[in-house]
Design an enzyme around this catalytic site. Structure first.
Site, PDB file in Angstrom:
ATOM      1  N   ASN A 133       0.920  -1.333  -0.153  1.00 13.46           N
ATOM      2  CA  ASN A 133      -0.026  -0.188  -0.010  1.00 13.46           C
ATOM      3  C   ASN A 133       0.914   1.242  -0.079  1.00 13.46           C
ATOM      4  O   ASN A 133       2.032   1.084   0.392  1.00 13.46           O
ATOM      5  CB  ASN A 133      -1.017  -0.095   1.441  1.00 13.46           C
ATOM      6  CG  ASN A 133      -0.256   0.012   2.630  1.00 13.46           C
ATOM      7  OD1 ASN A 133       0.390   0.973   2.876  1.00 13.46           O
ATOM      8  ND2 ASN A 133      -0.261  -1.103   3.141  1.00 13.46           N
TER       9      ASN A 133
ATOM     10  N   PRO B 128      -4.179 -11.932  10.103  1.00 17.97           N
ATOM     11  CA  PRO B 128      -4.756 -11.642  11.479  1.00 17.97           C
ATOM     12  C   PRO B 128      -4.390  -9.959  11.756  1.00 17.97           C
ATOM     13  O   PRO B 128      -3.644  -9.565  11.526  1.00 17.97           O
ATOM     14  CB  PRO B 128      -3.997 -12.350  12.510  1.00 17.97           C
ATOM     15  CG  PRO B 128      -3.283 -13.298  11.519  1.00 17.97           C
ATOM     16  CD  PRO B 128      -2.825 -12.808  10.205  1.00 17.97           C
TER      17      PRO B 128
ATOM     18  N   ILE C 188      -3.528  -7.210  13.847  1.00 17.91           N
ATOM     19  CA  ILE C 188      -2.549  -6.970  14.892  1.00 17.91           C
ATOM     20  C   ILE C 188      -3.192  -6.016  16.173  1.00 17.91           C
ATOM     21  O   ILE C 188      -3.146  -6.506  17.251  1.00 17.91           O
ATOM     22  CB  ILE C 188      -1.321  -6.228  14.332  1.00 17.91           C
ATOM     23  CG1 ILE C 188      -0.704  -6.939  13.343  1.00 17.91           C
ATOM     24  CG2 ILE C 188      -0.639  -5.860  15.464  1.00 17.91           C
ATOM     25  CD1 ILE C 188       0.411  -6.417  12.650  1.00 17.91           C
TER      26      ILE C 188
ATOM     27  N   PHE D  18      -5.391   3.995  14.039  1.00 13.73           N
ATOM     28  CA  PHE D  18      -5.467   4.689  13.017  1.00 13.73           C
ATOM     29  C   PHE D  18      -6.463   4.219  12.133  1.00 13.73           C
ATOM     30  O   PHE D  18      -6.206   2.988  11.786  1.00 13.73           O
ATOM     31  CB  PHE D  18      -4.221   5.238  12.304  1.00 13.73           C
ATOM     32  CG  PHE D  18      -3.590   6.581  12.723  1.00 13.73           C
ATOM     33  CD1 PHE D  18      -2.919   6.762  14.192  1.00 13.73           C
ATOM     34  CD2 PHE D  18      -3.794   7.683  11.986  1.00 13.73           C
ATOM     35  CE1 PHE D  18      -2.433   7.770  14.383  1.00 13.73           C
ATOM     36  CE2 PHE D  18      -3.262   8.934  12.481  1.00 13.73           C
ATOM     37  CZ  PHE D  18      -2.607   9.017  13.726  1.00 13.73           C
TER      38      PHE D  18
ATOM     39  N   LYS E 186     -14.701   0.451  13.872  1.00  8.02           N
ATOM     40  CA  LYS E 186     -13.314  -0.140  14.372  1.00  8.02           C
ATOM     41  C   LYS E 186     -12.995   0.086  15.673  1.00  8.02           C
ATOM     42  O   LYS E 186     -12.448  -1.060  16.318  1.00  8.02           O
ATOM     43  CB  LYS E 186     -12.365   0.292  13.322  1.00  8.02           C
ATOM     44  CG  LYS E 186     -12.345  -0.104  11.855  1.00  8.02           C
ATOM     45  CD  LYS E 186     -11.094   0.471  11.259  1.00  8.02           C
ATOM     46  CE  LYS E 186     -11.074  -0.093   9.667  1.00  8.02           C
ATOM     47  NZ  LYS E 186      -9.778   0.522   8.994  1.00  8.02           N
TER      48      LYS E 186
ATOM     49  N   LYS F 203     -12.725  -3.721  17.524  1.00  5.97           N
ATOM     50  CA  LYS F 203     -11.170  -3.860  18.084  1.00  5.97           C
ATOM     51  C   LYS F 203     -10.713  -3.641  19.554  1.00  5.97           C
ATOM     52  O   LYS F 203      -9.668  -4.267  19.842  1.00  5.97           O
ATOM     53  CB  LYS F 203     -10.352  -3.399  17.220  1.00  5.97           C
ATOM     54  CG  LYS F 203     -10.373  -3.583  15.631  1.00  5.97           C
ATOM     55  CD  LYS F 203      -9.416  -2.941  14.576  1.00  5.97           C
ATOM     56  CE  LYS F 203      -9.584  -3.138  13.164  1.00  5.97           C
ATOM     57  NZ  LYS F 203      -8.480  -2.830  12.427  1.00  5.97           N
TER      58      LYS F 203
HETATM   59 MG   LIG Z   1      -6.061  -2.315   8.499  1.00  5.25          MG
END
Ligand SMILES: [Mg+2]
Ligand SMILES: Cc1cc2nc3c(=O)[nH]c(=O)nc-3n(C[C@H](O)[C@H](O)[C@H](O)COP(=O)(O)O)c2cc1C
Ligand SMILES: CC(C)(COP(=O)(O)O)[C@@H](O)C(=O)NCCC(=O)NCCS
Length: 399
Positions: A210, A306, A308, A325, A342, A346
């Site tokens: 990316n 996976p 992180i 972020f 998110k 998460k």
């Molecule tokens: Mg990501």
């Protein structure tokens, strides 16, 4: 906060401070320069006066009977930040003992603003126990923040420690200090930061990647150091970062290497900020040798990587802070909604939602803009600003 006072003592590295003064003046920062008698042997006061668009002050001005108020008091009151660069062995000794026998050292004692100082000298001079004692004495003094000398070639052709930090590094410290007023609110804290885009290799010459350059994560690491923290930076971009003993760098390439390094470093971190762009998928096929074109599958089979940060969240002790972020595209509302989702899924403490579909924010730019969202509900939208300023705004939001 816009007044930078610069004290120059008598080393050859004084020539590099011309660049610092010129850059600040061009950015509209008000700069005034004090030179010692020896400093004026290396660069003329006229050079600094011209670059700073202000008079340069020397000991002749200090003893001038026509001043209304003592010059060292006037300059001390004027300064928001005092940069001492280069600092000679001689001036270092005077600072360590509170001596005041010229305009520069008198102004240090008469002022209260934060002091940044960048020593420069021959390695043998630098390593003298007396010099080291003075250096360590100032490191412990709350008013002083060191910009450590680096290793490399010296003006006497010797190679070793003692090179003054480069103008770019000094300018970053100043940018931080003008924003934070020099506060050292991360002193004693250990910050873990990751930066850059991962590369998921198909074979040694091909990868899925990316556009992340690591600039935002590196800016976070620098901001934390400028605020007194110790930082561990796990990065995929190999830029050299001479930040002295406050920074430990681990270079990685793949998400698996990034994950392993993060797991190892996470237990030591008070605050973890995950600014790296970690891949979401990788090729199931991973070859150790370069595949001939004919062997490259046209339908690459992928697998999920996976997560992180979600893994770190499960390992988190209650007092640890974990921040993510979210690089998103779309409208501000869409960016925010995706980031909020998110944050919750998460198990993060906060998230910085970062639009990457504009020319001034996101991947590779020097500027950025974000919305910080805390798990307890509060939010902050930053202006478009430098990545270093965005990093400071994030720390201000968290602390
Ligand atoms: Mg990501
Ligand atoms: C050519 C030359 C280069 C010097 N370079 C340095 C230097 O890099 N660092 C240093 O500590 N002293 C250096 N010195 C010695 C200082 O100029 C000297 O100790 C002086 O007294 C420092 O005064 P000040 O601290 O008031 O500026 C150099 C001297 C000369 C002649
Ligand atoms: C002198 C200099 C600024 C030269 O930097 P440069 O190689 O980037 O031109 C750098 O080597 C430095 O900071 N040196 C420390 C002081 C020094 O060399 N003093 C001279 C006595 S050996």
């Amino acid at each position: 906060m816009n007044h930078v006072l610069i004290g120059i003592s008598g080393g050859i590295a004084a020539y590099k401070v011309c660049e610092v003064v010129s850059s600040l003046a061009k950015r509209g920062v008000e700069v005034r320069v004090i030179m010692t008698r020896s400093a004026a042997e290396f660069v003329t006061p006229l050079t600094f006066a011209t670059l700073s668009r202000q008079p340069t002050y020397t000991d002749a001005d200090f003893w001038q009977p026509t001043n209304g108020r003592p010059l060292h008091i006037e300059l001390a009151e004027w300064a928001d930040v005092f940069l001492l660069a280069p600092v000679t062995a001689n001036t270092l000794a005077k600072l360590a003992y509170g001596m005041a026998d010229n305009l520069l050292t008198n102004t240090v004692l008469a002022s209260n603003c934060p002091i940044l100082f960048a020593p420069a000298m021959n390695t043998t001079m630098w390593l003298q126990p007396t010099v080291q004692e003075n250096w360590h004495k100032l490191l412990k003094d709350y008013r002083y923040t060191a910009i450590a000398p680096t290793d490399g070639i010296l003006a006497c052709d010797a190679v070793g420690t003692g090179r003054m930090a480069e103008p770019e590094i000094i300018l970053e410290y100043l940018e931080s200090f003008l924003f934070t007023q020099g506060k050292q609110d991360l002193k004693g804290k250990h910050i873990l930061v990751n930066a850059g885009g991962t590369r998921e290799f198909i074979d040694p010459v091909r990868f899925i990647g990316n556009p992340s350059t690591g600039k935002q994560g590196i800016a976070i690491a620098k901001a934390a150091i400028h605020r007194g923290a110790k930082v561990t930076l796990i990065t995929t971009s190999s830029s050299s970062l001479p930040m002295g003993e406050m920074l430990g760098v681990r270079e990685v390439r793949t998400s698996a290497e990034m994950h392993q390094a993060m797991i190892e470093e996470f237990p030591n971190a008070d605050i973890t900020i995950a600014a790296a762009a970690v891949g979401d998928v990788r090729s199931k096929l991973q070859s150790d040798r370069k595949l001939p074109k004919s062997e490259l599958p046209l339908n690459l089979e992928l697998e999920y990587i996976p997560d992180i940060i979600a893994d770190l969240a499960t390992r988190k002790r209650p007092e640890q802070i974990l921040v993510g972020f979210a690089a998103q595209t779309g409208t501000e509302a869409e960016v925010c909604a995706a980031a909020q989702e998110k944050l919750e899924r998460k198990g993060l403490d906060a998230i910085a939602a970062n639009a990457v579909n504009t020319s001034l924010t996101g991947f590779g730019t020097d500027t950025n803009q974000a919305i910080f969202i805390h798990k307890e509900g509060h939010e902050e939208t930053t202006p478009l600003c430098s990545k270093l300023e965005l990093a400071h705004r994030l720390f201000d939001f968290l602390i």
